[in-house]
Enzyme design. Sequence first.
Site, mmCIF file in Angstrom:
data_model
loop_
_atom_site.group_PDB
_atom_site.id
_atom_site.type_symbol
_atom_site.label_atom_id
_atom_site.label_comp_id
_atom_site.label_asym_id
_atom_site.label_seq_id
_atom_site.Cartn_x
_atom_site.Cartn_y
_atom_site.Cartn_z
ATOM 1 N N HIS A 97 -1.793 5.083 2.145
ATOM 2 C CA HIS A 97 -2.712 3.981 1.894
ATOM 3 C C HIS A 97 -4.184 4.057 2.244
ATOM 4 O O HIS A 97 -4.914 3.129 1.947
ATOM 5 C CB HIS A 97 -2.158 2.708 2.526
ATOM 6 C CG HIS A 97 -1.651 2.876 3.914
ATOM 7 N ND1 HIS A 97 -2.467 3.250 4.917
ATOM 8 C CD2 HIS A 97 -0.402 2.790 4.412
ATOM 9 C CE1 HIS A 97 -1.732 3.348 6.015
ATOM 10 N NE2 HIS A 97 -0.489 3.091 5.738
ATOM 11 N N LEU A 125 0.841 -1.193 0.000
ATOM 12 C CA LEU A 125 0.000 0.000 0.000
ATOM 13 C C LEU A 125 0.876 1.243 0.000
ATOM 14 O O LEU A 125 1.970 1.235 0.566
ATOM 15 C CB LEU A 125 -0.893 -0.014 1.239
ATOM 16 C CG LEU A 125 -1.831 -1.220 1.311
ATOM 17 C CD1 LEU A 125 -2.605 -1.209 2.606
ATOM 18 C CD2 LEU A 125 -2.792 -1.227 0.134
ATOM 19 N N CYS A 126 0.365 2.288 -0.619
ATOM 20 C CA CYS A 126 1.125 3.534 -0.715
ATOM 21 C C CYS A 126 1.451 4.038 0.675
ATOM 22 O O CYS A 126 0.611 3.922 1.557
ATOM 23 C CB CYS A 126 0.314 4.591 -1.464
ATOM 24 S SG CYS A 126 0.345 4.286 -3.243
ATOM 25 N N PRO A 127 2.615 4.574 0.927
ATOM 26 C CA PRO A 127 3.640 4.877 -0.062
ATOM 27 C C PRO A 127 4.672 3.767 -0.293
ATOM 28 O O PRO A 127 5.704 4.030 -0.882
ATOM 29 C CB PRO A 127 4.330 6.096 0.550
ATOM 30 C CG PRO A 127 4.292 5.816 2.022
ATOM 31 C CD PRO A 127 2.997 5.092 2.258
#
Lengths: 76, 348
Positions: free
Chosen positions: B45, A12-14
């Site tokens: 996220h 998941l970002c980042p």
Amino acid sequence: MSVYKLDARRLLCPMPVIRTQNKIKTLKAGDTLEVICTDPGVLQDIPAWCRINGHKFLSHETVDEEIILKIEVGED
Amino acid sequence: MSKQRKAVALISGGLDSLLAAKVLLEQGVHVEGINFYTGFCVEGHTHAIRKKGKDKVKRNNALWSAEQLGIKLHIVDVIEEYKDVLINPKHGYGANMNPCLDCKGFMVRKAMEWIKENNFDFIVTGEVIGQRPMSQRKDTMPIIARESGANDLLLRPLCAKYLPETKPEREGWVDREKLYDFSGRSRKPQMALAEKFGFSEYAQPAGGCCFLTDKSYSDRLVDLWKARDDDRNYEMDDIMLLKVGRHIRPKPHFKMIIGREDGENKFMSGYKKQFAHMYATSCVGPLVLIDGPATEEDLALAAQITARFSKGRTEPSVTVEVTDAHGVSKLLNVAPLKEHEILAEWQV
Ligand code: SF4
């Protein structure tokens, strides 16, 4: 000019951005990196990261909910 | 001509760090940004989880700040090292589970390591005296500088005039006269400076830079640790799942994570291999993950709760597919629990 691949699926970002950044540090200007991701946030974050850090964001495509982004490594 | 000095600015994505870096750029300093990803950052996220706000694509404000400033941004994964900061904070926690003072010291220490490796001269942060009750007080600022090992290489341009001169000021790398004297909780001086610099749009995080300042998130974290006999170690999946769904703990040894909408259900379905899980099959309902060693009897109770959160909640019986931790599935026909049977103390 080589083509490299990076698997950033399920991250998941980042985290995909961080992995991309760390991988690119090991590559040469003109190389291409293909990053495969599942978090749609990368469509926003990876192009932004490329603009900031002088790399060329080439393209993205989505196949079966997997996003493949292509980046050309810029000069440091 | 004197050598152009290089500073690394801690960029959180908020207004203060944006301004602090800009003040230095205006003085001709070469600035690059650094952002530490602890796993708890609000910046990360959440867009992968919830559908809400889908129309508005969530941007990463640290990247956005760097782009506004026209500087490079280095994002550093500190998830593993951060565990010790959160689990054993020397200076304790703030109002929730936020170990702000230790966290700031840790980040400045990491920035210190970074400047040594990259031949930079000093570190910049957007701290303002009196802005935050724990880490941004006049008496705690020297603690961060000292414990991080940065000492007088740490410059806070927004409140520098209240603080002792640092090396960049003393050596004339920056002009102290052109630094600021902001203090207190008012955001007006920052907003005025943002306007002066032409920043019309910027992020204004309400709490802090991370989920640890959030009460309900912190309560869930404490609950998780308690349920694991105070074993405070955690994995990324734990951190993520604390952000998702409704959490109900019907027994001390197991917890249910109940998806609240499609976005969460979809996100949680990625965890189906790791957790016992269930969902109603005779009607529409959420995906539920079971965290903890649940017995047959526990799973039957969880199925009744799952039925309560399904569209069949008023039906006499709902069919629930239950998959245990070994991946073995079976169908159970259960009576949904009544609303009053879901006890308030079960909610986490
Ligand atoms: S709000 Fe979170 S990230 Fe920010 S200083 Fe406090 S603990 Fe660290």
